[in-house]
Design an enzyme around this catalytic site. Sequence first.
Site, mmCIF file in Angstrom:
data_model
loop_
_atom_site.group_PDB
_atom_site.id
_atom_site.type_symbol
_atom_site.label_atom_id
_atom_site.label_comp_id
_atom_site.label_asym_id
_atom_site.label_seq_id
_atom_site.Cartn_x
_atom_site.Cartn_y
_atom_site.Cartn_z
ATOM 1 N N ALA A 25 -9.515 0.655 -10.961
ATOM 2 C CA ALA A 25 -9.595 -0.763 -10.617
ATOM 3 C C ALA A 25 -10.212 -0.956 -9.228
ATOM 4 C CB ALA A 25 -8.199 -1.387 -10.663
ATOM 5 N N ARG A 75 0.386 16.557 0.510
ATOM 6 C CA ARG A 75 1.162 16.192 1.702
ATOM 7 C C ARG A 75 0.419 16.845 2.871
ATOM 8 N NH1 ARG A 75 5.576 13.460 -0.927
ATOM 9 N NH2 ARG A 75 6.092 14.583 -2.816
ATOM 10 N N GLY A 105 3.390 6.219 -1.342
ATOM 11 C CA GLY A 105 4.712 5.673 -1.052
ATOM 12 C C GLY A 105 4.923 5.418 0.431
ATOM 13 N N ASP A 106 6.196 5.404 0.808
ATOM 14 C CA ASP A 106 6.613 5.120 2.186
ATOM 15 C C ASP A 106 5.862 5.925 3.251
ATOM 16 O OD1 ASP A 106 8.480 3.239 1.921
ATOM 17 O OD2 ASP A 106 10.220 4.542 2.225
ATOM 18 N N ASP A 131 9.631 6.237 -8.026
ATOM 19 C CA ASP A 131 10.994 5.859 -7.622
ATOM 20 C C ASP A 131 11.246 4.353 -7.516
ATOM 21 O OD1 ASP A 131 11.707 8.502 -7.479
ATOM 22 O OD2 ASP A 131 11.278 8.684 -5.344
ATOM 23 N N ARG A 166 29.956 16.082 -27.018
ATOM 24 C CA ARG A 166 29.640 16.633 -25.704
ATOM 25 C C ARG A 166 29.598 15.564 -24.620
ATOM 26 N NH1 ARG A 166 25.299 21.160 -27.647
ATOM 27 N NH2 ARG A 166 26.841 22.799 -27.798
HETATM 28 P P1 ATP Z 1 6.550 9.624 -2.400
HETATM 29 O O1 ATP Z 1 7.429 8.418 -2.266
HETATM 30 O O2 ATP Z 1 6.048 9.812 -3.767
HETATM 31 O O3 ATP Z 1 7.142 10.871 -1.801
HETATM 32 P P2 ATP Z 1 5.078 9.244 0.034
HETATM 33 O O4 ATP Z 1 3.822 8.539 0.349
HETATM 34 O O5 ATP Z 1 6.319 8.724 0.677
HETATM 35 O O6 ATP Z 1 5.212 9.306 -1.547
HETATM 36 P P3 ATP Z 1 5.080 11.556 1.788
HETATM 37 O O7 ATP Z 1 4.866 12.988 1.490
HETATM 38 O O8 ATP Z 1 6.309 11.153 2.492
HETATM 39 O O9 ATP Z 1 4.910 10.796 0.396
HETATM 40 O O10 ATP Z 1 3.843 11.044 2.667
HETATM 41 C C1 ATP Z 1 2.504 11.288 2.255
HETATM 42 C C2 ATP Z 1 1.683 11.638 3.450
HETATM 43 O O11 ATP Z 1 1.664 10.546 4.388
HETATM 44 C C3 ATP Z 1 2.180 12.812 4.273
HETATM 45 O O12 ATP Z 1 1.792 14.054 3.723
HETATM 46 C C4 ATP Z 1 1.511 12.566 5.616
HETATM 47 O O13 ATP Z 1 0.167 12.976 5.602
HETATM 48 C C5 ATP Z 1 1.556 11.042 5.702
HETATM 49 N N1 ATP Z 1 2.743 10.657 6.490
HETATM 50 C C6 ATP Z 1 4.031 10.684 6.105
HETATM 51 N N2 ATP Z 1 4.852 10.340 7.111
HETATM 52 C C7 ATP Z 1 4.057 10.119 8.186
HETATM 53 C C8 ATP Z 1 4.299 9.759 9.539
HETATM 54 N N3 ATP Z 1 5.534 9.564 10.016
HETATM 55 N N4 ATP Z 1 3.219 9.640 10.364
HETATM 56 C C9 ATP Z 1 1.980 9.832 9.900
HETATM 57 N N5 ATP Z 1 1.689 10.178 8.639
HETATM 58 C C10 ATP Z 1 2.695 10.326 7.780
#
Ligand code: ATP
Length: 326
Positions: A25, A75, A105-106, A131, A166
């Site tokens: 998209a 990551r 995500g976050d 999640d 069970r």
């Molecule tokens: P999910 O909810 O599926 O785990 P997510 O986006 O929260 O997804 P994370 O592994 O927490 O997954 O974050 C993804 C990437 O975002 C990290 O590998 C890193 O590169 C970046 N990131 C995470 N936290 C920070 C931070 N505090 N500062 C800068 N970059 C960050």
Amino acid sequence: MGKIKRIGVLTSGGDAPGMNAAIRAVTRTAIYNGLEVVGIRHGYQGLINANFKPLKASSVSDIIQRGGTILKTARCMEFKTTEGRKVAFENLKAAEINGVVVIGGDGTFTGARLFNEEFDIPFVGIPGTIDNDIYGTDYTIGYDTALNTVVECVDKIRDTASAHNRMFFVEVMGAEAGHIALYSGIAGGAEAIVIPEIKGEADNLKEKLEGNNRRKKSSNIIIVAEGDETGGAMALAEKLKPSFQDYDIRVSILGHLQRGGSPSATDRVNASRLGVAAVEALLDDQKSVMVGLQNNEIVLVPFRKAVKLHKDVNRQLVDIIDILNV
Ligand code: ATP
């Protein structure tokens, strides 16, 4: 408007079914608006390594129905540092990319927010995580598919649980959030759920299950979110075993199968809507915001809020589990 000529798109963090629909998209909306599109591979690592590849409309054909992500995800520790983000900025500048859509995500949004405080290339986010735990949107890409996968598994477990009298402890994903456990608990007719948002539930559980025992329920299914304080399904089953000698107690940890599979229609539609909205937000000079869905309408939520505030589970739905377990 007019500043943005070429955008990048990446997927980051845990993969989720529907990410491909969002990539499609984003790519097609950009092309529709006369922009060029660059796929950034392996999440933020791809920004650091300048792992870019141009995307055409045909590059994203035949992917709307596929799980995973064609851009790969990762990551990336380097992006957590200012130096790492500086390298990312230099690479984006050299490739003449004037805006980036991040799907994750976050953690992904935290990185994007920091980047936008330091550098002037706008980032817009699309919530992609099974999640469903991101504040500011009713829905995250991948949640609906994961939920349906879990319900399908719970139905199968119910068949065998009933046949053998069970008690099953089924562990589902949700390191910090019980949305999957709660919804799959209702949809799968679970006798109880154990989620991180509700403390002390393990103690109530014994009483609840003893009641079921007295009423001679032929099977019990307890859905446990992996991040619960009890330590997960295995630990909980061990703890309760001595009290339930009449039942054969089993544990099933659903694990990574919850992440895979073809995205549901809902995930595809929402991913498509959010992908269109993300590109439109960039064209409207937005930055440091997530596009979300609230009451079925597109909304823009600052990253600052999306990452700071906690999205609670719907407590009324928690009560439903107990009511329906009479
Ligand atoms: P999910 O909810 O599926 O785990 P997510 O986006 O929260 O997804 P994370 O592994 O927490 O997954 O974050 C993804 C990437 O975002 C990290 O590998 C890193 O590169 C970046 N990131 C995470 N936290 C920070 C931070 N505090 N500062 C800068 N970059 C960050």
